[in-house]
Every structure is written in structure tokens, then in C-alpha cells.
Design a protein around this motif. Structure first.
Motif, mmCIF file in Angstrom:
data_model
loop_
_atom_site.group_PDB
_atom_site.id
_atom_site.type_symbol
_atom_site.label_atom_id
_atom_site.label_comp_id
_atom_site.label_asym_id
_atom_site.label_seq_id
_atom_site.Cartn_x
_atom_site.Cartn_y
_atom_site.Cartn_z
ATOM 1 N N UNK A 9 -6.590 3.009 1.829
ATOM 2 C CA UNK A 9 -7.273 3.067 0.541
ATOM 3 C C UNK A 9 -6.372 3.459 -0.618
ATOM 4 N N UNK A 10 -5.291 4.198 -0.370
ATOM 5 C CA UNK A 10 -4.390 4.553 -1.459
ATOM 6 C C UNK A 10 -3.863 3.316 -2.188
ATOM 7 N N UNK A 11 -3.858 2.171 -1.530
ATOM 8 C CA UNK A 11 -3.200 0.984 -2.072
ATOM 9 C C UNK A 11 -4.180 -0.076 -2.571
ATOM 10 N N UNK A 12 -5.442 0.335 -2.785
ATOM 11 C CA UNK A 12 -6.425 -0.571 -3.361
ATOM 12 C C UNK A 12 -7.077 0.111 -4.556
ATOM 13 N N UNK A 13 -6.962 -0.550 -5.707
ATOM 14 C CA UNK A 13 -7.382 0.062 -6.961
ATOM 15 C C UNK A 13 -8.865 0.430 -6.955
ATOM 16 N N UNK A 14 -9.717 -0.379 -6.334
ATOM 17 C CA UNK A 14 -11.154 -0.094 -6.395
ATOM 18 C C UNK A 14 -11.511 1.181 -5.632
ATOM 19 N N UNK A 15 -10.609 1.650 -4.774
ATOM 20 C CA UNK A 15 -10.834 2.885 -4.022
ATOM 21 C C UNK A 15 -10.004 4.059 -4.550
ATOM 22 N N UNK A 16 -8.809 3.780 -5.084
ATOM 23 C CA UNK A 16 -7.905 4.864 -5.483
ATOM 24 C C UNK A 16 -7.706 4.993 -6.982
ATOM 25 N N UNK A 17 -7.861 3.902 -7.726
ATOM 26 C CA UNK A 17 -7.625 3.942 -9.165
ATOM 27 C C UNK A 17 -6.197 3.678 -9.590
ATOM 28 N N UNK A 18 -5.287 3.442 -8.626
ATOM 29 C CA UNK A 18 -3.870 3.170 -8.876
ATOM 30 C C UNK A 18 -3.119 4.447 -9.265
ATOM 31 N N UNK A 23 8.072 10.017 -10.006
ATOM 32 C CA UNK A 23 8.804 8.891 -9.412
ATOM 33 C C UNK A 23 8.998 9.199 -7.937
ATOM 34 N N UNK A 24 8.466 8.365 -7.063
ATOM 35 C CA UNK A 24 8.440 8.662 -5.629
ATOM 36 C C UNK A 24 8.325 7.379 -4.831
ATOM 37 N N UNK A 25 8.548 7.457 -3.515
ATOM 38 C CA UNK A 25 8.233 6.314 -2.651
ATOM 39 C C UNK A 25 6.718 6.141 -2.543
ATOM 40 N N UNK A 26 6.242 5.054 -1.946
ATOM 41 C CA UNK A 26 4.793 4.860 -1.800
ATOM 42 C C UNK A 26 4.170 5.926 -0.901
ATOM 43 N N UNK A 27 2.887 6.219 -1.143
ATOM 44 C CA UNK A 27 2.116 6.982 -0.175
ATOM 45 C C UNK A 27 2.094 6.198 1.144
ATOM 46 N N UNK A 28 1.603 6.838 2.208
ATOM 47 C CA UNK A 28 1.601 6.217 3.528
ATOM 48 C C UNK A 28 1.037 4.806 3.534
ATOM 49 N N UNK A 48 0.341 -4.536 2.902
ATOM 50 C CA UNK A 48 0.227 -3.080 2.975
ATOM 51 C C UNK A 48 0.244 -2.437 1.591
ATOM 52 N N UNK A 49 0.747 -3.136 0.580
ATOM 53 C CA UNK A 49 0.792 -2.591 -0.778
ATOM 54 C C UNK A 49 -0.487 -2.880 -1.555
ATOM 55 N N UNK A 50 -1.434 -3.595 -0.933
ATOM 56 C CA UNK A 50 -2.710 -3.831 -1.582
ATOM 57 C C UNK A 50 -2.563 -4.504 -2.931
ATOM 58 N N UNK A 51 -3.331 -4.008 -3.918
ATOM 59 C CA UNK A 51 -3.294 -4.618 -5.256
ATOM 60 C C UNK A 51 -2.819 -3.624 -6.313
ATOM 61 N N UNK A 52 -1.946 -2.707 -5.896
ATOM 62 C CA UNK A 52 -1.448 -1.669 -6.805
ATOM 63 C C UNK A 52 -0.212 -2.132 -7.569
ATOM 64 N N UNK A 53 -0.050 -1.619 -8.790
ATOM 65 C CA UNK A 53 1.233 -1.706 -9.479
ATOM 66 C C UNK A 53 2.211 -0.740 -8.803
ATOM 67 N N UNK A 54 3.500 -1.014 -8.922
ATOM 68 C CA UNK A 54 4.468 -0.051 -8.378
ATOM 69 C C UNK A 54 5.250 0.686 -9.462
ATOM 70 N N UNK A 55 4.924 0.442 -10.731
ATOM 71 C CA UNK A 55 5.538 1.234 -11.805
ATOM 72 C C UNK A 55 4.680 1.153 -13.055
ATOM 73 N N UNK A 56 4.726 2.210 -13.842
ATOM 74 C CA UNK A 56 4.041 2.240 -15.138
ATOM 75 C C UNK A 56 4.731 3.260 -16.035
#
Length: 436
Positions: free
Chosen positions: A228-237, A205-210, A275-283
Motif C-alpha cells: 500500500x505504500x506504493x499506491x496513491x489511493x491508499x498512501x497519498x504519495x 531524501x531516502x530509498x523507497x519504503x519496503x 512494485x513501485x505502484x503509481x507513486x512519483x519518486x521525487x518532488x
């Protein structure tokens, strides 16, 4: 395609990573290091904080390590990181401008110039770059996650197998395995000191990456690479990106046993804007093993909230508070606490990689690094879909996030996702989205 083996692997039981090949049969260019060659040429694929950290650590490991080449898709990142490392270690950074690359084929040039390749960049490309380095007879350090989708996992597995056949080292960025305290604790768990494992709780549990604001001079694809951290096709979420550390430690505790299936609840609750791209913010992912043991794994990337990155392993005799390296009874009474020497596992893994190369006794982390990453991928799929997913079905799936294979990507690639009129990117809908 063969079914993945769900076994208890004896080498994991010790917590140490063993060599997969001996010096016999090594090609001359590698066996020379085993005979005491002083200089080891290192190249970086990726110029972010993690690859820069690995470069600093591998140079700390031995004064004969020289940084000779760097690649990133952005020129300024390459040169800024090169200059920062050169300022800190002027005697070990030998990376002139002509060895700094930012075209998409630059990774090949880094591989050509290096003995050891450090890979820590947009995670989609980790299997592709690892494969290329091993085919070129180079040793590899590769950051987690080691893939972001099932085809990437299978590609990384094949690359690690090839490395073993060639007598090359593959070091994983899942650095927990090198913690002296955790090695001690895991051995005691495997020896039965807390009894049978009943359940496990893991949290990242943390704040977002940069978060990278849009540069209007960049194309849409360039912007997504810059953030890229915030786009699933590059980071995987984030299950695959962060929680993978926790599931790796729990896989270690389970002696390599893999969960049979998983389900999850996940989504986005407080992170909106481009800036948050297409990522979920919790799982929250629940993994179940054949024995009935369950792992309850939670990740969250929201500012202003409770943060925690610990693991708790509940046994039939006692509970392990892993971050504290201790066992406690049900009433809270302490049964055991590790009081031995401490270490920096990030540094230790680079020390071990250099030692493996110079002695000709390779280290290969392929087994746990691929299986742990796949457990993360399973959890991310379950989070996106909202249904129960088996390990077998997830492992055998053939989708790539973004529907783009890494080999086909360049800055001319059309981005697989675009923002809507509000500036937000579309995200998966659990209950409707399907990958498996």
C-alpha cells in the motif's frame, strides 16, 4: 464550509502539547483511570512496523498497559506481529486468537475491546478509524499522515474537535514535537534568536519504503493493499507520507502560520515496475507565506542516491541547523548548540499519552497534526498538477484519491488503477492532471 484560519497559535510557541480538557465532566469509565486504575487495554489497528513500534513503546511506558486486540486486513500479518510482541513482552500481550481480526469490520471489534487505540495502517483510513474510536469514547494514537486528501483532513479535524469536547486524548505520530532538543531550539527561534525567518530548506531524501513483490494468490486489490505504500489511493504519495515530518517542523518554526500557496516540480525518473505502484519518486515543493518567507521542500525515494532528512532555517540574524540543534552565523561561527538531555521522541509521545489517560488530563494534537498534514496534501496536489495551488483551494477540494471514499472500500472493491502491458501503473501528468 468556513475558511481555514491562518494564525499564530500560542501553544505551539512552547513546542509542548497542552491538554484540551480537564477531568471535570469526564464519563466514569475514563475518570477511573485518573483515580489510579492500573490496567489500560490497548488495541492495534494495523500490524506493520510502525503500529508494532507504537505498541512496543506504549507497553514500555507503563507495565499496566496490556495489548488486548489487533486488526489488519491480512491474517498472517496480525498473527506474526502478535507473536513477535508476545515474545518480547509476554506479561503484557493478552491478545488471544479470538481477539485477532482481519475482516474489514475488524477495526470496530478492536475499538470495542480497548481503552486506547493505536492506528497505523494504510493512511487512507486514518480519519475513518480515528473518528470511529473517538465516537466510541476511546483515546487514540494515530500515525502520520493524518489524512491523504482534503475530505480526510476535514474529517480528522472534526474527530479531534469531538475528542476535545469529550475529554479524550489524540496523540499524533508527528513525534518531532516531543524532542527535547527541538523544543529548546524552537523556543529560541520564537524568542527571536535567529531573527525573522527568511527561508527554510527541508529534505527527506531516502530509498523507497519496503517493496512487496506480487503474490500470485492475491487479487489485484489484495496486492495493492499488501504494497500500500506504493499506491496513491491508499498512501497519498511521498510528500504527504514522508515530507510531512519536515513541513510539520517548519510549521512549528513559523508558529503555526500556514503557507498561502505552493508550486512544485515532480515526477518519476528511476523507479519502474509494478512494485513501485503509481507513486512519483521525487518532488520539490516551494511554499510561500504571506510575509514572503519560502519553504523549499524536497523528497525523493530512489536507491543509490544521496540521502538526507535535515532542515535548515535561515533567519535575518543567523541560521538554524535543526538536525544539529545549533545556530550559526553567516561565516559559520557557532552561536548556540543544545547540550541538554536527549530523548527518544517516539517513546516520549507514548509516555505522555499514557500519563494523560491515567491522570485524566487529555492531550490533543489535533491543531498541528491536521494543519501540517494539509500542508503536505497541498504540496502533493501541486506536484501532481504542476501548477500553483492555494492553500484555500486545496483545503476546500472534495476529491478522494482513487475516487473512492474509505467507508466504501473492501477487498471486493474494484482497484482504481491497473497495470499496463509493461507491468507499470499509470501516473499523473503534471500540466494535465487536475484535482483542484
Amino acid at each position: 464550509m468556513s475558511k481555514p484560519s491562518i494564525t499564530r497559535r500560542s501553544f505551539i510557541k512552547t513546542g509542548a502539547v497542552t491538554a484540551t480538557a480537564l477531568t471535570a465532566g469526564l464519563p466514569l469509565n475514563r475518570s477511573a483511570h485518573a483515580q489510579g486504575q492500573e490496567e489500560l487495554k490497548v488495541g492495534m489497528i494495523g500490524a506493520g512496523g510502525r503500529c508494532g513500534g507504537a505498541a512496543d513503546e506504549i507497553m514500555n511506558a507503563d507495565p499496566g498497559v496490556k495489548l488486548v486486540a489487533m486488526f489488519d486486513v491480512f491474517e498472517d500479518r496480525v498473527k506474526n506481529k502478535r507473536n513477535a510482541l508476545a515474545g518480547a513482552k509476554p506479561d503484557q500481550v493478552r491478545c488471544p486468537d479470538e481477539h485477532c481480526f482481519w475482516d474489514f469490520d475488524g477495526y470496530k471489534k478492536v475499538i470495542d475491546l480497548s481503552d486506547i487505540v493505536l492506528i497505523a495502517c494504510a493512511s487512507k483510513f486514518h480519519p475513518m478509524y480515528t473518528e470511529a474510536a473517538i465516537k466510541a469514547d476511546r483515546h487514540v494514537f494515530v500515525e502520520k499522515p493524518h489524512a491523504i486528501d482534503p475530505p480526510g483532513i476535514r474529517r480528522m479535524e472534526a474527530a479531534c474537535k469531538l475528542a476535545a469536547e469529550k475529554g479524550l486524548s489524540v496523540m499524533s505520530g508527528l513525534q518531532s514535537r516531543w524532542s527535547l532538543g527541538w523544543q529548546d531550539i524552537m523556543k529560541r527561534i520564537h524568542d527571536g534568536e535567529i531573527g525573522d525567518i527568511v527561508a527554510m530548506q527541508s529534505m527527506f531524501l531516502r530509498p523507497p519504503y519496503g517493496l512487496v513483490a506480487r503474490n500470485p494468490n492475491l487479487s489485484e486489490t489484495e496486492y495493492q493493499f499488501s504494497n500500500w505504500y506504493h499506491f496513491c489511493w491508499l498512501s497519498g504519495d511521498d510528500v504527504t507520507q514522508s515530507l510531512v515530518h519536515n513541513v510539520d517542523r517548519m510549521g512549528w518554526a513559523m508558529q503555526g502560520e500556514l503557507p498561502e500557496w505552493a508550486f512544485a516540480t515532480a515526477g518519476r525518473s528511476g523507479s519502474f515496475g509494478e512494485v513501485y505502484g503509481d507513486m512519483f519518486d521525487h518532488a520539490s515543493v516551494v511554499y510561500e507565506y504571506k510575509s514572503g518567507t519560502r519553504l523549499y521542500a524536497l523528497c525523493r525515494t530512489t536507491t543509490g542516491c544521496y540521502n538526507n532528512s535535515s532542515d535548515i532555517i535561515m533567519g535575518s540574524k543567523a541560521t538554524c541547523m535543526l538536525d544539529q540543534c545549533r545556530f550559526v552565523k553567516r561565516n559559520g561561527e557557532e552561536l548556540y548548540r543544545y547540550t541538554g538531555p536527549g530523548n527518544n521522541p517516539y517513546q516520549t509521545e507514548q509516555n505522555e499519552l499514557v500519563k494523560a489517560v491515567k491522570t485524566g488530563k487529555p492531550v490533543n494534537c489535533g491543531d498541528f497534526m491536521c494543519s501540517s498534514t494539509m500542508v503536505g496534501v497541498l504540496g502533493q496536489i501541486a506536484a501532481y498538477q504542476g501548477n500553483a495551488v492555494t492553500y484555500k483551494d486545496a483545503y476546500n477540494a472534495d476529491f478522494h484519491f482513487g475516487n473512492i471514499e474509505p467507508d466504501d472500500v473492501s477487498m471486493a472493491t474494484s482497484p482504481p488503477t491497473l497495470p499496463d502491458e509493461t507491468g507499470n501503473y499509470p501516473i499523473p501528468f503534471p500540466g494535465t492532471t487536475r484535482f483542484v
